[in-house]
Design an enzyme around this catalytic site. Structure first.
Site, PDB file in Angstrom:
ATOM      1  N   GLU A 392       1.120  -1.368   0.228  1.00 23.96           N
ATOM      2  CA  GLU A 392       0.187   0.108  -0.058  1.00 23.96           C
ATOM      3  C   GLU A 392       1.044   1.346  -0.155  1.00 23.96           C
ATOM      4  OE1 GLU A 392      -2.882   0.632  -0.349  1.00 23.96           O
ATOM      5  OE2 GLU A 392      -3.803   2.282   0.920  1.00 23.96           O
ATOM      6  N   THR A 521     -11.770   7.736 -13.800  1.00 27.61           N
ATOM      7  CA  THR A 521     -11.142   7.579 -12.201  1.00 27.61           C
ATOM      8  C   THR A 521     -11.092   6.067 -12.138  1.00 27.61           C
ATOM      9  OG1 THR A 521     -10.205   7.521 -11.187  1.00 27.61           O
ATOM     10  CG2 THR A 521     -11.864   8.520 -10.648  1.00 27.61           C
TER      11      THR A 521
END
Ligand SMILES: *[C@@H]1O[C@H](CO)[C@@H](O)[C@H](O)[C@H]1NC(C)=O
Ligand SMILES: *[C@@H]1O[C@H](CO)[C@@H](O)[C@H](O)[C@H]1NC(C)=O
Length: 533
Positions: A392, A521
């Site tokens: 992450e 997006t």
């Protein structure tokens, strides 16, 4: 304009790019030619190699596997937890996973799934919100709203042979417009800046005093498209008025580098609050849409791409950095005014794709190469872990930092500081753009390797789960989250990178091909309205 003078380079980029915004007789002609009645018939399906067929079939099968799990256990709810098979309504209970999956189901030609979702949309009561009264404007715009618009464009374009029932189609149209009206309630009547929560039944917002850069700057594509489909410019005007504050940001401290802003906006005044920012959370798709608004309508949104080019130029000059021993890889630190922090989250990896797309559109190899250096850095990270998946957050050092236990070793200059794998798609998105720009098979292979790793480590009886730790042999255990973007983005980008031609593919103007579609997006393709770039 004066503000660009604070740091010279921005002004230069601004000058260079004016050429894209000269409205000419030629662009006028191409608008006239690009009338919606002249739909190009699908080049789809296309001939694929046996390897591509095997891969795309496997991706479609993975989609069907996860769809079956969601459909069996949680259909109509927002999200399935794929380990416990429990359901959650984290986006107001409008079936986020179902609706977000619609364009993927269309592109994968899963007509039964498409009809199931269209019937669900037709029956959905958008005045009712589960677990509260309000829906989140940003998430519902990029997921539900964009998915409906994209489905409308796909079903009226390359996939017109699918789900032809007129009542399903008119219901989709009506719900899309109804949702556009609900989301339009978000805009503050005085300033024009949207808030992030809306009560659909009452058309009321929360009273929050600030919104994010992404929250304000990620509406233009969806709202402009709805306006062009319906012929009602109200929606586009709302999004444009809000965006004005971001295109001409005040005060100067809110723009610490030309084109790069702080991440929060005052709803009351439209001023930028603070000077902390990044290409990641809170800001990301604002930068993405500066470029894509131009792709959508290159006549109307010229100034947007100028601002994107200024931001890209500043990123290269002042922000981007290379880990020690690897000048060929680029990472993007976050900023707090003029202070940089060498930490990059997985959300911001889309920036590689944005640079590549911007370079292809403006025929600028420097920008393409810069994007590729970001794409290659992500590939190296994926290859470096035990699972073959990225984490992450990464941190890195740019100088050789020698200590007793840490001799000067380029292998140690990059560190995954948060090893969770949340099934995010931004790396896959960047590899997709890298492949479109280079046709280098390594990007396809990376994408395929990620797919195989997802199948190996994330797959459950009912879907695909997030992981605790990409560095552990088994992924550190499954953390039971499968957001709707697994269907909308992850599956779609892995599939599209293996697809040779499609109308809605990202195109390369360096090779003389122009974009007639643009991806929102959430990877939902929308048909463009202006002269193709
Ligand atoms: C355009 O949409 C707005 C918002 O829904 C609505 O108030 C207005 O009446 C519409 N205009 C036309 C001409 O349909
Ligand atoms: C390409 O982009 C780079 C980086 O922003 C810029 O320095 C250069 O001037 C651009 N080249 C052209 C021909 O516009």
């Amino acid at each position: 304009m004066a503000k660009f003078g604070r740091l010279g380079p921005g002004r230069m980029a601004f000058k260079v790019t004016l050429v894209f915004c000269t409205f000419s007789i030629l662009t006028l002609l191409s608008i006239l030619q690009f009338a919606p009645s002249r739909l190009i018939l699908s080049e789809y399906p296309v001939r694929l190699s046996p390897l591509q067929i095997a891969r795309t079939d496997a991706i479609v099968a993975a989609f069907q596997h996860a769809w079956d799990g969601y459909s069996k256990h949680c259909f109509g709810h927002d999200t399935l937890h794929p380990v416990t098979n429990t359901c959650e309504d984290d986006f107001g209970g409008w079936g986020a996973t179902a609706i977000d999956s619609l364009p993927t189901a269309i592109i994968f030609e899963k007509e039964n799934v498409v009809i199931q979702i269209l019937e669900f949309i037709a029956a959905l009561d958008l005045n009712k919100v589960k677990g509260g009264r309000r829906i989140q404007v940003f998430e519902v715009t990029i997921r539900h709203f964009a998915a409906m618009i994209s489905a409308w464009d796909l079903l009226n374009g390359p996939f017109s042979y699918m789900a032809t029932g007129p009542s399903l189609r008119s219901a989709l149209y009506a719900q899309m417009v109804r949702l556009g009206d609900i989301l339009s309630c978000a805009f503050d009547p005085r300033s024009g800046v949207p808030r992030d929560w809306v009560d659909p039944a009452l058309c009321e917002t929360d009273q929050g005093v600030q919104n994010t850069l992404a929250g304000v700057g990620t509406m233009i594509l969806e709202f402009a498209r709805l306006s062009d489909i319906t012929g009602n410019q109200t929606y586009a005007k709302l999004a444009r008025r809000a965006e004005e504050y971001l295109l001409r940001p005040q005060p100067a401290s809110g723009e610490p580098y030309p084109g790069l802003l702080g991440s929060f906006i005052s709803v009351e005044s439209g001023q930028i609050l603070g000077s902390q920012g990044s290409w990641g959370a809170l800001a990301d798709s604002f930068y993405e849409y500066l470029l894509k608004a131009y792709l959508y309508n290159s006549d109307l949104y010229c100034f947007y791409v100028e601002r994107w080019l200024v931001a890209a130029d500043s990123t290269i000059r002042f922000i981007g950095s290379h880990p020690y021993g690897h000048p060929e890889w680029t990472f993007l630190p976050s900023w707090d005014g003029l202070n940089l922090q060498n930490s990059m989250e997985s959300l911001s990896w889309f920036a590689g794709g944005s640079f590549i797309l911007g370079g292809m559109v403006t025929d600028n190899q420097t920008l393409v190469d810069y994007g590729l250096s970001i794409a290659d850095a992500t590939g190296a990270i994926y290859e470096s872990t035990k699972t073959g998946l990225g984490g992450e957050f990464v941190t890195w050092t740019t100088a050789c930092e020698t200590s007793d236990e840490n001799p000067c070793d380029p292998k140690k200059s990059i560190h995954i500081s948060d090893g969770r794998f949340r099934l995010r798609s931004e790396v896959l998105e960047t590899w997709y753009h890298a492949y479109r720009a280079t046709k280098d098979p390594k990007y396809r292979d990376w994408s395929w390797a990620a797919f195989e790793a997802i199948n190996l480590y994330c797959r459950t009886e009912t879907g695909f789960s997030s992981l605790e730790n990409v560095h552990a042999e088994d992924g550190g255990g499954k953390s039971n989250v499968q957001e709707s973007f697994v269907f909308a983005e992850v599956m779609k980008y892995i599939y599209l990178i293996h697809l040779e031609t499609a109308q809605f593919h990202v195109q390369d103007s360096r090779a003389g091909t122009k974009n007639t579609w643009v991806f929102n997006t959430e990877a939902h393709p929308l048909r463009i309205a202006g002269p193709p770039q």
